[in-house]
Write a protein that holds these residues in place. Structure first.
Motif, short mmCIF file in Angstrom:
data_model
loop_
_atom_site.label_atom_id
_atom_site.label_comp_id
_atom_site.label_asym_id
_atom_site.label_seq_id
_atom_site.Cartn_x
_atom_site.Cartn_y
_atom_site.Cartn_z
N THR A 1 3.05 8.91 9.41
CA THR A 1 3.57 7.94 9.45
C THR A 1 2.67 7.01 8.63
O THR A 1 1.50 7.11 9.35
CB THR A 1 3.70 7.37 10.91
N ILE A 2 2.87 6.37 8.51
CA ILE A 2 2.14 5.42 7.92
C ILE A 2 2.08 3.94 7.81
O ILE A 2 2.45 3.42 8.91
CB ILE A 2 2.11 4.67 6.17
N SER A 3 0.55 2.93 8.44
CA SER A 3 0.59 2.11 9.04
C SER A 3 -0.52 1.55 8.75
O SER A 3 -1.13 2.16 7.68
CB SER A 3 0.20 2.29 10.57
N ARG A 4 -1.05 -0.17 8.84
CA ARG A 4 -1.92 -0.42 7.94
C ARG A 4 -2.84 -1.37 9.20
O ARG A 4 -2.34 -1.99 10.26
CB ARG A 4 -1.69 -1.41 7.01
N LEU B 1 0.94 -1.16 0.09
CA LEU B 1 -0.13 0.04 0.06
C LEU B 1 0.84 1.28 -0.43
O LEU B 1 1.64 1.24 0.78
CB LEU B 1 -0.75 0.18 1.43
N GLY B 2 -0.12 1.97 -0.62
CA GLY B 2 1.01 4.09 -0.57
C GLY B 2 -0.19 4.54 -0.69
O GLY B 2 -1.12 4.83 -0.70
N TRP B 3 0.79 5.70 0.22
CA TRP B 3 0.17 7.20 -0.30
C TRP B 3 0.52 7.64 -1.03
O TRP B 3 1.92 8.57 -1.24
CB TRP B 3 -0.06 7.87 0.44
N PHE B 4 0.81 7.95 -2.22
CA PHE B 4 1.25 9.87 -3.00
C PHE B 4 0.30 11.40 -3.00
O PHE B 4 -1.49 10.73 -2.62
CB PHE B 4 1.04 9.03 -5.08
N THR C 1 -7.30 -1.45 5.99
CA THR C 1 -7.35 0.18 6.11
C THR C 1 -5.94 0.64 5.95
O THR C 1 -5.62 -0.49 6.83
CB THR C 1 -8.50 0.97 7.10
N VAL C 2 -5.90 1.54 5.26
CA VAL C 2 -4.69 1.97 5.25
C VAL C 2 -4.43 3.24 6.01
O VAL C 2 -5.46 4.05 5.89
CB VAL C 2 -3.77 2.16 4.27
N TYR C 3 -3.66 4.13 6.71
CA TYR C 3 -3.61 5.21 7.74
C TYR C 3 -2.50 5.67 7.17
O TYR C 3 -0.84 5.80 6.29
CB TYR C 3 -3.75 5.01 8.99
N LEU C 4 -2.18 7.37 7.29
CA LEU C 4 -1.40 8.28 6.70
C LEU C 4 -1.27 9.45 8.04
O LEU C 4 -2.07 10.46 7.92
CB LEU C 4 -1.10 8.85 5.13
N GLN C 5 0.01 9.64 9.21
CA GLN C 5 -1.05 9.87 10.36
C GLN C 5 0.34 10.88 9.60
O GLN C 5 0.92 11.25 9.76
CB GLN C 5 0.03 9.59 11.49
N MET C 6 0.07 12.33 9.70
CA MET C 6 0.48 13.12 9.37
C MET C 6 0.83 15.02 10.46
O MET C 6 -0.36 15.56 10.45
CB MET C 6 -0.03 14.34 8.12
N ALA D 1 4.39 7.45 1.19
CA ALA D 1 4.81 6.50 1.95
C ALA D 1 4.41 5.21 1.45
O ALA D 1 3.01 5.62 1.60
CB ALA D 1 4.45 7.49 3.07
N SER D 2 4.98 4.06 1.82
CA SER D 2 4.25 3.34 1.14
C SER D 2 4.88 2.12 2.35
O SER D 2 5.50 2.15 3.14
CB SER D 2 4.81 2.76 0.33
N ILE D 3 3.97 0.83 2.84
CA ILE D 3 4.38 -0.23 3.66
C ILE D 3 4.04 -1.49 2.83
O ILE D 3 2.93 -2.31 2.37
CB ILE D 3 3.28 0.33 4.65
N GLU D 4 4.75 -2.42 3.19
CA GLU D 4 4.71 -3.94 2.97
C GLU D 4 3.34 -4.39 3.04
O GLU D 4 3.24 -4.47 3.94
CB GLU D 4 6.37 -4.45 2.82
N TRP D 5 3.65 -5.90 2.50
CA TRP D 5 2.30 -6.43 3.35
C TRP D 5 3.31 -7.76 3.86
O TRP D 5 4.83 -8.13 3.97
CB TRP D 5 2.17 -7.74 2.45
N PRO D 6 3.16 -7.82 5.54
CA PRO D 6 1.37 -7.60 6.34
C PRO D 6 1.85 -6.44 6.90
O PRO D 6 1.07 -5.74 7.70
CB PRO D 6 1.64 -8.40 7.16
N GLY D 7 3.26 -5.88 6.94
CA GLY D 7 3.81 -4.03 7.77
C GLY D 7 4.59 -4.24 8.34
O GLY D 7 4.58 -3.26 8.99
#
Length: 124
Positions: free
Chosen positions: A69-72, A34-37, A78-83, A49-55
């Motif tokens: 911070t990216i988390s899942r 998963l990624g945020w762009f 659900t994937v999150y991006l704390q800014m 930011a990006s996060i692999e499986w499983p995290g």
């Protein structure tokens, strides 16, 4: 049909925080990276930011490292991006994306599914 739906954007002042969320439906969350762009007006879409499986592993653009911070939550798809410590230059439309190989790539070309985007505006 695969859907990614982002939420949590808004208008904030510099220094404030926001948390973006993105829910994936229509396919299994398992094995997805998963990624945020983000894309600012007149600019190309860029990696945030990006996060692999499983995290276990995450990656960040230099411009957001130590602030975002990216988390899942795999149970909630659900994937999150704390800014935190937002800056005016963080103003953009933020997109979440999913790729089928679980790698959490920084390259937007690796992603198969995209959300519709959520606007983040940071005033000075």
């Amino acid at each position: 049909q695969v859907q990614l739906v982002e939420s949590g954007g808004g208008l904030v002042q510099a220094g404030a925080s926001l948390r973006l969320s993105c829910v994936l439906s229509g396919r299994t969350f398992s094995n997805c990276g998963l990624g945020w762009f983000r894309q600012a007006p007149g600019k190309e879409r860029e990696f945030v930011a990006s996060i692999e499986w499983p995290g276990a592993r995450t990656w960040y653009a230099d411009s957001v490292k130590d602030r975002f911070t990216i988390s899942r939550d795999n149970a909630k798809n659900t994937v999150y991006l704390q800014m935190n410590s937002l800056k005016p230059e963080d103003t953009a439309v933020y997109y979440c994306a999913a790729e089928r190989f679980g790698l959490g790539s920084k390259d937007l070309r690796s992603y198969d599914y995209w959300g519709q985007g959520t606007q983040v505006t940071v005033s000075s």
